[in-house]
Design a protein around this motif. Sequence first.
Motif, short mmCIF file in Angstrom:
data_model
loop_
_atom_site.label_atom_id
_atom_site.label_comp_id
_atom_site.label_asym_id
_atom_site.label_seq_id
_atom_site.Cartn_x
_atom_site.Cartn_y
_atom_site.Cartn_z
N ILE A 8 0.63 -1.05 0.05
CA ILE A 8 0.31 0.12 0.21
C ILE A 8 1.11 0.89 -0.15
N HIS A 9 0.65 1.91 -0.67
CA HIS A 9 1.77 3.27 -1.14
C HIS A 9 1.06 4.62 -0.72
N ASP A 39 5.51 -1.86 13.82
CA ASP A 39 6.21 -0.73 14.65
C ASP A 39 5.98 0.07 14.68
N GLY A 43 1.92 1.96 10.55
CA GLY A 43 0.54 2.31 10.33
C GLY A 43 -0.65 1.53 10.92
P1 ADP Z 1 0.71 3.39 13.26
O1 ADP Z 1 0.09 3.70 14.28
O2 ADP Z 1 0.93 2.15 13.05
O3 ADP Z 1 2.24 3.64 15.48
P2 ADP Z 1 -0.08 4.84 11.91
O4 ADP Z 1 -0.77 4.79 11.29
O5 ADP Z 1 0.11 6.61 12.64
O6 ADP Z 1 1.61 4.12 13.06
O7 ADP Z 1 1.30 6.09 11.01
C1 ADP Z 1 2.65 6.40 10.57
C2 ADP Z 1 2.62 7.10 9.64
O8 ADP Z 1 2.80 6.84 8.94
C3 ADP Z 1 1.40 8.53 9.53
O9 ADP Z 1 2.20 9.28 9.20
C4 ADP Z 1 0.72 7.89 8.33
O10 ADP Z 1 0.38 9.01 7.07
C5 ADP Z 1 1.92 7.37 7.53
N1 ADP Z 1 1.48 5.99 6.81
C6 ADP Z 1 0.61 5.24 7.08
N2 ADP Z 1 -0.12 4.38 5.78
C7 ADP Z 1 1.18 4.77 5.03
C8 ADP Z 1 1.39 3.83 3.74
N3 ADP Z 1 -0.16 2.77 3.18
N4 ADP Z 1 2.00 4.76 2.68
C9 ADP Z 1 2.91 5.77 3.43
N5 ADP Z 1 2.56 6.58 4.63
C10 ADP Z 1 1.93 5.47 5.20
#
Ligand code: ADP
Length: 156
Positions: A8-9, A39, A43
């Motif tokens: 997923i991008h 980690d 996401g």
């Molecule tokens: P987690 O809950 O696992 O710590 P988050 O959902 O808070 O992670 O996401 C961390 C960062 O990664 C956010 O800035 C989010 O926008 C980004 N992000 C999430 N999914 C993707 C993706 N598929 N591609 C690029 N960036 C992503």
Amino acid sequence: IQADEWLIHGEENMVALGRRLGDVLCRQPASAVIFLLGDLGAGKTTLSRGILYAFGHSGAVKSPTYTLVEPYQFADRQVFHFDLYRLGDPEELEYMGIRDYFVHNNVCLLEWPVRGEGYLPQPDLIIATHVSGQGRLVKVQANSAYGVQVLRALQQ
Ligand code: ADP
Ligand code: MG
């Protein structure tokens, strides 16, 4: 097939995958337990946001890092979003009445379930996300008969 993966991008596509999964869960009046592994920054919360949007939530979804759980009440469903990252002792889950969450047709999304080991039920789905270049690799593993059904629907 008991597992599948999606590359997923971008945040929007991550929300969209979560929404697709949420749409499947929405249609089934069954309880669901979903473990979200990965980690910090992988996401997990972004995917959870998409799931919550499918149930009708709009607006922000913050990771309940200090409160451990955030409840979302919908017309005929409750979704509970857990983040157990700061859980000290898994026994604290007993004091929270953890078992009462996994009832009826509740959907429980759990970030950092490993922190609650021994006090959580077997999940229906285990979703592991990893940073992959600019995107995220999302692996979905079915871990119950219901989980297999949900995974199949997600693959269609
Ligand atoms: P987690 O809950 O696992 O710590 P988050 O959902 O808070 O992670 O996401 C961390 C960062 O990664 C956010 O800035 C989010 O926008 C980004 N992000 C999430 N999914 C993707 C993706 N598929 N591609 C690029 N960036 C992503
Ligand atoms: Mg998070």
